[in-house]
Enzyme design. Structure first.
Site, PDB file in Angstrom:
ATOM      1  N   SER A  55       2.903  29.579   1.329  1.00 14.14           N
ATOM      2  CA  SER A  55       2.759  29.569   2.788  1.00 14.14           C
ATOM      3  C   SER A  55       3.539  30.782   3.303  1.00 14.14           C
ATOM      4  CB  SER A  55       3.383  28.283   3.344  1.00 14.14           C
ATOM      5  OG  SER A  55       3.640  28.387   4.727  1.00 14.14           O
TER       6      SER A  55
ATOM      7  N   TYR B  69      10.081  21.826   3.543  1.00  9.18           N
ATOM      8  CA  TYR B  69       8.865  22.610   3.320  1.00  9.18           C
ATOM      9  C   TYR B  69       9.210  24.068   3.011  1.00  9.18           C
ATOM     10  CZ  TYR B  69       3.979  24.043   4.273  1.00  9.18           C
ATOM     11  OH  TYR B  69       2.691  24.537   4.196  1.00  9.18           O
TER      12      TYR B  69
HETATM   13  P1  NAD Z   1      -4.453  18.732   3.896  1.00 13.19           P
HETATM   14  O1  NAD Z   1      -3.576  17.650   4.408  1.00 13.19           O
HETATM   15  O2  NAD Z   1      -5.773  18.986   4.522  1.00 13.19           O
HETATM   16  O3  NAD Z   1      -4.717  18.531   2.330  1.00 13.19           O
HETATM   17  C1  NAD Z   1      -3.698  18.172   1.457  1.00 13.19           C
HETATM   18  C2  NAD Z   1      -4.324  17.655   0.182  1.00 13.19           C
HETATM   19  O4  NAD Z   1      -3.268  17.240  -0.682  1.00 13.19           O
HETATM   20  C3  NAD Z   1      -5.219  16.432   0.389  1.00 13.19           C
HETATM   21  O5  NAD Z   1      -6.297  16.487  -0.517  1.00 13.19           O
HETATM   22  C4  NAD Z   1      -4.284  15.277   0.048  1.00 13.19           C
HETATM   23  O6  NAD Z   1      -4.988  14.100  -0.373  1.00 13.19           O
HETATM   24  C5  NAD Z   1      -3.511  15.904  -1.086  1.00 13.19           C
HETATM   25  N1  NAD Z   1      -2.246  15.235  -1.362  1.00 13.19           N
HETATM   26  C6  NAD Z   1      -1.230  14.949  -0.507  1.00 13.19           C
HETATM   27  N2  NAD Z   1      -0.248  14.300  -1.157  1.00 13.19           N
HETATM   28  C7  NAD Z   1      -0.662  14.199  -2.453  1.00 13.19           C
HETATM   29  C8  NAD Z   1      -0.097  13.618  -3.612  1.00 13.19           C
HETATM   30  N3  NAD Z   1       1.100  13.000  -3.596  1.00 13.19           N
HETATM   31  N4  NAD Z   1      -0.803  13.681  -4.754  1.00 13.19           N
HETATM   32  C9  NAD Z   1      -2.027  14.258  -4.809  1.00 13.19           C
HETATM   33  N5  NAD Z   1      -2.607  14.821  -3.735  1.00 13.19           N
HETATM   34  C10 NAD Z   1      -1.926  14.775  -2.583  1.00 13.19           C
HETATM   35  O7  NAD Z   1      -3.526  20.024   3.913  1.00 13.19           O
HETATM   36  P2  NAD Z   1      -3.851  21.593   3.827  1.00 13.19           P
HETATM   37  O8  NAD Z   1      -3.472  22.178   5.135  1.00 13.19           O
HETATM   38  O9  NAD Z   1      -5.200  21.836   3.275  1.00 13.19           O
HETATM   39  O10 NAD Z   1      -2.731  22.040   2.795  1.00 13.19           O
HETATM   40  C11 NAD Z   1      -3.016  22.454   1.473  1.00 13.19           C
HETATM   41  C12 NAD Z   1      -1.876  23.326   0.978  1.00 13.19           C
HETATM   42  O11 NAD Z   1      -1.822  24.525   1.765  1.00 13.19           O
HETATM   43  C13 NAD Z   1      -0.498  22.679   1.084  1.00 13.19           C
HETATM   44  O12 NAD Z   1       0.274  23.029  -0.050  1.00 13.19           O
HETATM   45  C14 NAD Z   1       0.084  23.316   2.338  1.00 13.19           C
HETATM   46  O13 NAD Z   1       1.482  23.333   2.314  1.00 13.19           O
HETATM   47  C15 NAD Z   1      -0.505  24.707   2.246  1.00 13.19           C
HETATM   48  N6  NAD Z   1      -0.536  25.414   3.519  1.00 13.19           N
HETATM   49  C16 NAD Z   1      -1.210  24.925   4.592  1.00 13.19           C
HETATM   50  C17 NAD Z   1      -1.216  25.637   5.796  1.00 13.19           C
HETATM   51  C18 NAD Z   1      -1.940  25.169   7.017  1.00 13.19           C
HETATM   52  O14 NAD Z   1      -1.775  25.781   8.083  1.00 13.19           O
HETATM   53  N7  NAD Z   1      -2.784  24.158   6.936  1.00 13.19           N
HETATM   54  C19 NAD Z   1      -0.514  26.836   5.878  1.00 13.19           C
HETATM   55  C20 NAD Z   1       0.174  27.308   4.773  1.00 13.19           C
HETATM   56  C21 NAD Z   1       0.152  26.598   3.589  1.00 13.19           C
END
Ligand code: NAD
Length: 256
Positions: A138, A151
């Site tokens: 991130s 985080y």
């Molecule tokens: P999201 O909530 O849409 O998806 C998260 C996924 O992780 C889901 O499939 C959920 O079921 C799964 N998950 C959560 N806990 C889990 C566990 N204990 N075991 C197995 N699966 C689990 O979130 P997202 O925004 O798509 O985030 C995905 C990644 O991208 C994360 O690592 C997040 O930190 C990173 N990220 C997101 C953003 C953003 O703005 N959305 C920005 C930077 C980084």
């Protein structure tokens, strides 16, 4: 380009993980999905791209379930060629009121799970002489924001793990890189939009504008499709010597 290869994407039932799984599947890779919630929808979306799809519901906070996921993937497809460590959660609170159990869960899911999948995936990649490990960090792997201690700590750690993994395999065909998105409108972020709207009495659109305006100069969200395209680049021959980078896709966030 990736026909005959297998990609495991953790946390791929939603958001960025699903976007990356679909981008890799569009290049011909067979996919192992993982995550909670609706499974049939994501499975159908990936299978529609003409590849084989499997699902394992390992809780990525539990090392023994991660071992089961890795064994399942190897048994189903022979080996994992592309590992995308994407599963992640968020909790927003000042340190003095941050629940310790939320800290432990974030470190386990956002950081330690990537150590476990990586240590278990590397031997087969090394034996094959080719592999790609892509860690979803991130902008918070590069800079901090208040109220996101666990985080930010986990994502900085994940960028560090990325560099070590890249260095230990630098003379081989196995690469490891991190992707560092700014805001992406997924369920993880919608929760933060909802909280901001509720706290300040704003509409959804007003809360989105406020959140984007704070840190993201482009004032637009990065999309899962754009992040999927970057993951495909890392897997392409052009990515053969891209090693240990933390590549931000953040609308200019960390350029400031
Ligand atoms: P999201 O909530 O849409 O998806 C998260 C996924 O992780 C889901 O499939 C959920 O079921 C799964 N998950 C959560 N806990 C889990 C566990 N204990 N075991 C197995 N699966 C689990 O979130 P997202 O925004 O798509 O985030 C995905 C990644 O991208 C994360 O690592 C997040 O930190 C990173 N990220 C997101 C953003 C953003 O703005 N959305 C920005 C930077 C980084």
């Amino acid at each position: 380009m990736l026909t005959g290869k297998t990609a495991l994407v953790t946390g791929s039932t939603s958001g960025i993980g699903l976007g990356i799984a679909k981008a890799l599947a569009a290049q011909g890779a067979n996919i192992v999905l993982n995550g909670f919630g609706d499974v049939d929808g994501p499975k159908t979306e990936v299978a529609a791209l003409g590849v084989q799809v499997a699902y394992h519901g390992a809780d990525m906070s539990r090392p023994e379930e991660i071992e089961a996921l890795m064994s399942f993937s190897a048994e189903r497809f022979g080996r994992i060629d592309i590992l995308v460590n994407n599963a992640g959660i968020q909790h927003v609170s000042r340190i003095e009121s941050f629940p310790p159990e939320r800290w432990d869960a974030i470190i386990a899911i956002n950081l330690s799970s990537a150590f476990h999948t990586t240590r278990l995936a590397l031997p087969a990649m090394q034996a094959a002489g080719w592999g790609r490990i892509i860690n979803l960090a991130s902008v918070h792997g590069l800079v901090a924001s208040a109220e996101k201690s666990a985080y930010v700590a986990a994502k900085h750690g994940l960028v560090g793990l990325t560099k070590v993994t890249a260095l230990e395999n630098a003379s081989s065909g196995v690469t490891c890189n991190a992707i560092c998105p700014g805001w992406v409108l997924t369920p993880l972020v919608q929760k933060q939009v909802d909280a901001k709207a509720a706290a300040l009495g704003l509409s959804n659109d007003e809360a989105v504008a406020l959140i984007l305006g704070e840190k993201e100069p482009s004032k637009t969200f990065t999309t899962p499709e754009e992040l999927g395209a970057l993951a495909v680049f890392f897997c392409s021959p052009a990515g053969n010597n891209v090693r240990g980078v933390a590549w931000n896709m953040d609308g200019g966030w960390v350029a400031q």
